[in-house]
Design a protein around this motif. Structure first.
Motif, PDB file in Angstrom:
ATOM      1  N   UNK A 616       1.032  -1.290   0.114  1.00 49.00           N
ATOM      2  CA  UNK A 616       0.054   0.041   0.154  1.00 49.00           C
ATOM      3  C   UNK A 616       0.974   1.334   0.042  1.00 49.00           C
ATOM      4  N   UNK A 617       0.892   1.856  -1.189  1.00 52.24           N
ATOM      5  CA  UNK A 617       1.970   2.859  -1.346  1.00 52.24           C
ATOM      6  C   UNK A 617       1.229   4.269  -1.933  1.00 52.24           C
ATOM      7  N   UNK A 618       1.288   5.310  -1.131  1.00 57.32           N
ATOM      8  CA  UNK A 618       0.599   6.669  -1.636  1.00 57.32           C
ATOM      9  C   UNK A 618       1.540   7.809  -1.131  1.00 57.32           C
ATOM     10  N   UNK A 619       1.128   8.813  -1.986  1.00 58.16           N
ATOM     11  CA  UNK A 619       1.827  10.115  -1.394  1.00 58.16           C
ATOM     12  C   UNK A 619       1.090  10.661  -0.315  1.00 58.16           C
ATOM     13  N   UNK A 620       1.618  10.929   0.743  1.00 60.41           N
ATOM     14  CA  UNK A 620       0.953  11.655   1.876  1.00 60.41           C
ATOM     15  C   UNK A 620       1.023  13.187   1.654  1.00 60.41           C
ATOM     16  N   UNK A 621       1.609  13.648   0.713  1.00 57.97           N
ATOM     17  CA  UNK A 621       1.598  15.098   0.316  1.00 57.97           C
ATOM     18  C   UNK A 621       2.570  15.325  -0.837  1.00 57.97           C
TER      19      UNK A 621
END
Length: 751
Positions: A616-621
């Motif tokens: 699960x890999x997403x940009x936090x900001x």
């Protein structure tokens, strides 16, 4: 679908688990152990030889026998065998950034990737990384997941790949192998060990691979999508009757690629003047055209191709002082990369069938680029470390490197996106100095409980200069520039560390928890224009917990790990609308997941293996991300590129004796990858890769007395065709495709 995959994989893993990815012990393949037990697997991820089950980190090791049985001629064909890792399809100029746990490389010419690759202990700069794509006479490949900054140095925030070539043997021995496959490709390889004396030996290895290409360019009726590679190696090893041992590896590698790629978005052109006025990079191609491209029928007015060469040398010295030893590793390498790439991804018409020829003068409106990249690198590592398996295992060391890269890139635009015929010329030079001091150790508090700790101080500097010029091709008039960027030397330093607790529950079961910090240096963009074309270092804080265990009297082995990674200033790539790519920083990213791999031998002749990974890999900001089309978007919450949420691999091997001298082995495998996005800034339909799986198989007959074997093998048996990777060209996506069904025969003779 992911839930079904999880349940299926969990059920399989309970019995099978863990990768074929486990390397075989030096005494022979685990799958061939006559006792039916799985033997110890030796790895060197902590810079000493240890059983993989005792090393408190996520490691998958692939042996030479597994490379042969899976018909893997390069890292790309290990896809699926290693959990949590993606080996993308090679793109223009041979680039193929490796992805580990959601973190991918940059695919740029002057910057290194966050996956540190070592061959015979020597760090491979990105400008010569193609050399590790062809796995010639390799003893083992270790893929270590998670930040490895303490032991492997900077630029190992995602992990490391450690490749070890084969040592000379004590007696005259070797092998010859040849294979032929459809679509037309052939490979011939061989190696021989020559014991010159009791203390000195030489091993010579050579490999030649020729792939005609699975696709056809309708523009000129030529085959594309193939490559020609030649590799030569000499390993000299001297072990005199003294504390000193010397190993020298000399390598020469040459690779030519003919990439099969096509513009993967609807494109409408005008009939005269500038061809593309209103770009539509997020509109999918007509369905019939997508099917044509996936059927390997492309139409390109320029054949993308490149040629790479790289000589290198690796010198390894060991001096035994009894309870400690001195280790020295010296590396020298050079690399050149010359090529041409089709920037428009079209032939003579747009995606609606409108001619690219200007109705006013008949000119074919097109875009292409030509690049020439050269580089050289010198590295030196010196270590003092403990010997044996005492209560305290430790090492201290120094590392230093110098790398020089020179870059020339011309992007020609013949009224494709500009009103005139022009060429944009980019020139860049960079010198990179890096130095580090490090220490690492493991201390047994009691027999079952130990602590691990390490620290590394890195100081790095880069001296960069570049220029940018635009010239009118019809008049020769310089329209822009030269714009020069010559900032002073940029410097960065960092302290990376790791700390862990390891509990040996039983001699065959290990529990561990780790916390580590990684660092990847900043740098400069070769395609950057302006006073400061720079990007900042990225930093990572990672937590991991895991279990490794043999079970059922060592008929089974399982390794399970879970992790949580927090990135600051994560470095990501973005396309430049006028051509080229740059690196920019995302503010932060969060990556978490788990991996499970294992092997199980229910009966003596059958080996089941498999792995599964969730990421699960997403940009936090990431609020000012440069999109595919060049506009700025808010990518906060978007998934990181080239990272499937789920992936799994299962394989069955069955071996049986037909007679006293003939043996048969049957192998069947299935690898599956979830849907991926190719860009972190845009996630429309034409910018993603579909979920798909590939079925593979191998039937091998071996004459044990003569050490001769013949095998029939196949990859992608179901002939599933998908887009394997994408990159940006002129603010449009360009797609690269997986290979169709490959069926081949291989002959092998050992002596």
């Amino acid at each position: 679908m992911p839930r079904k995959i999880l349940l299926t994989t969990a059920a399989i893993s309970a019995l099978i688990v863990a990768a074929q990815a486990q390397a075989q012990p030096t005494t022979g393949a685990a799958a061939q152990n006559n006792s039916g037990q799985i033997g110890d697997i030796v790895v060197t991820a902590q810079k000493r030889s240890e059983s993989i089950s005792k090393v408190p980190m996520s490691i998958t090791a692939v042996s030479a026998a597994q490379l042969t049985s899976s018909a893997s001629k390069n890292l790309e064909e290990l896809q699926g065998i290693v959990p949590g890792v993606t080996f993308p399809k090679q793109t223009t100029y041979g680039g193929a950034p490796i992805v580990i746990r959601g973190t991918s490389g940059q695919g740029t010419f002057l910057e290194d990737d966050p996956v540190a690759v070592y061959v015979d202990g020597i760090y491979q700069a990105s400008n010569s990384r193609f050399g590790v794509s062809d796995l010639t006479d390799v003893q083992s490949v270790e893929i270590v997941r998670g930040p490895q900054g303490t032991l492997q140095g900077r630029n190992a925030t995602a992990g490391a790949i450690l490749i070890r070539t084969v040592d000379p043997g004590d007696e005259l021995s070797g092998f010859v192998r040849a294979s032929l496959a459809d679509p037309l490709e052939y490979r011939v390889e061989g190696a021989v060990s020559l014991p010159v004396s009791d203390t000195f030996g030489i091993r010579l290895a050579a490999d030649h691979f020729d792939e005609r290409g699975y696709a056809r360019n309708l523009f000129n009726n030529q085959h594309i999508g193939g490559q020609v590679a030649s590799n030569f190696r000499a390993v000299l090893k001297w072990e005199p009757d003294s504390p000193l041992s010397v190993r020298l590896a000399l390598n020469y590698q040459q690779l030519s690629n003919r990439q099969a790629a096509a513009r993967w978005a609807a494109t409408t052109v005008t009939t005269t003047g500038r061809a593309v006025v209103a770009p539509t990079p997020y509109v999918s191609l007509p369905g019939a055209l997508e099917d044509q491209y996936l059927d390997s029928k492309l139409d390109l007015n320029i054949t993308s191709h490149n040629k790479q060469k790289s000589p290198s040398a690796a010198l390894e010295l060991h001096y035994d002082l009894g309870s400690v030893e001195i280790v020295s590793l010296t590396g020298l390498s050079k690399a050149t990369n010359d090529g041409t790439a089709d920037s428009d991804g079209l032939g003579t018409v747009d995606t609606n069938g409108v001619s690219l020829n200007d109705t006013a003068n008949g000119q074919l409106r097109q875009a292409f680029n030509q690049g020439h990249i050269t580089g050289n690198q010198q590295t030196q590592e010196l270590r003092l470390q403990s010997v044996g398996n005492g209560r305290f295992k430790w090492l201290v060391g120094l590392f230093g490197s110098r790398a020089f890269d020179k870059f020339a890139f011309d992007i020609t635009n013949r009224k494709f996106t500009t009103a005139i015929n022009q060429v944009a010329a980019f020139r860049a030079r960079q010198v990179n100095y890096s130095g580090a001091i490090f220490a690492d150790g493991t201390f047994k508090l009691i027999d079952e409980l130990s602590v691990t700790g390490g620290i590394r101080y890195t100081k790095e500097s880069k001296l960069f200069s570049n220029s940018f010029t635009v010239t009118n091709l019809d008049t020769g008039l310089v329209l822009t520039g030269p714009i020069r960027s010559a900032p002073p030397r940029a410097k960065w330093d960092d302290v990376s560390y790791r700390a862990g607790l390891n509990y040996q529950v039983t001699p065959d079961t290990l529990l561990y928890v780790n916390y580590s910090k990684g660092f990847k240096s900043g740098g400069f963009n070769a395609f950057g224009v302006g006073p400061t074309p720079a990007f900042n270092p990225e930093k990572l804080n990672s937590f991991e917990a895991g279990l490794k265990a043999y079970f059922l009297d060592r008929r089974g082995y399982v390794a399970i790990s879970g992790y949580s990674n927090n990135y600051d200033n994560l470095q990501v790539t973005a396309g430049v609308p006028t051509g080229g790519v740059i690196v920019q920083n995302a503010a932060s990213a969060k990556i978490k997941g788990f991996e499970i791999e294992g092997e199980f031998k229910p009966i003596d002749h059958l080996t089941l293996s498999g792995n599964a990974a969730y990421t699960d890999a997403t940009y936090s900001s990431f609020r000012n991300a440069q999109a595919v089309g060049g506009e700025l978007v808010d990518a906060t919450g978007f998934r990181l590129p080239n990272t499937p949420k789920w992936q799994y691999f299962v394989q069955a091997d069955y071996g049986m004796d037909l007679t006293s001298s003939w043996r048969a082995n049957l192998q069947l495998s299935w690898r599956w990858r979830d849907m991926v996005y190719f860009f972190g800034t845009n996630q429309s339909r034409n910018l993603r890769g579909e979920a798909y799986g590939e079925l593979g198989g191998r039937i091998e007959l071996t004459q044990t007395d003569a050490q001769f074997s013949v095998a029939l093998y196949a990859r992608n048996l179901l002939d599933r065709r998908v887009v394997a990777s994408e990159q940006v060209q002129f603010a449009y996506p360009v797609a690269f495709f997986n290979e169709p069904r490959v069926v081949g025969v291989a002959l092998s003779k050992k002596f």
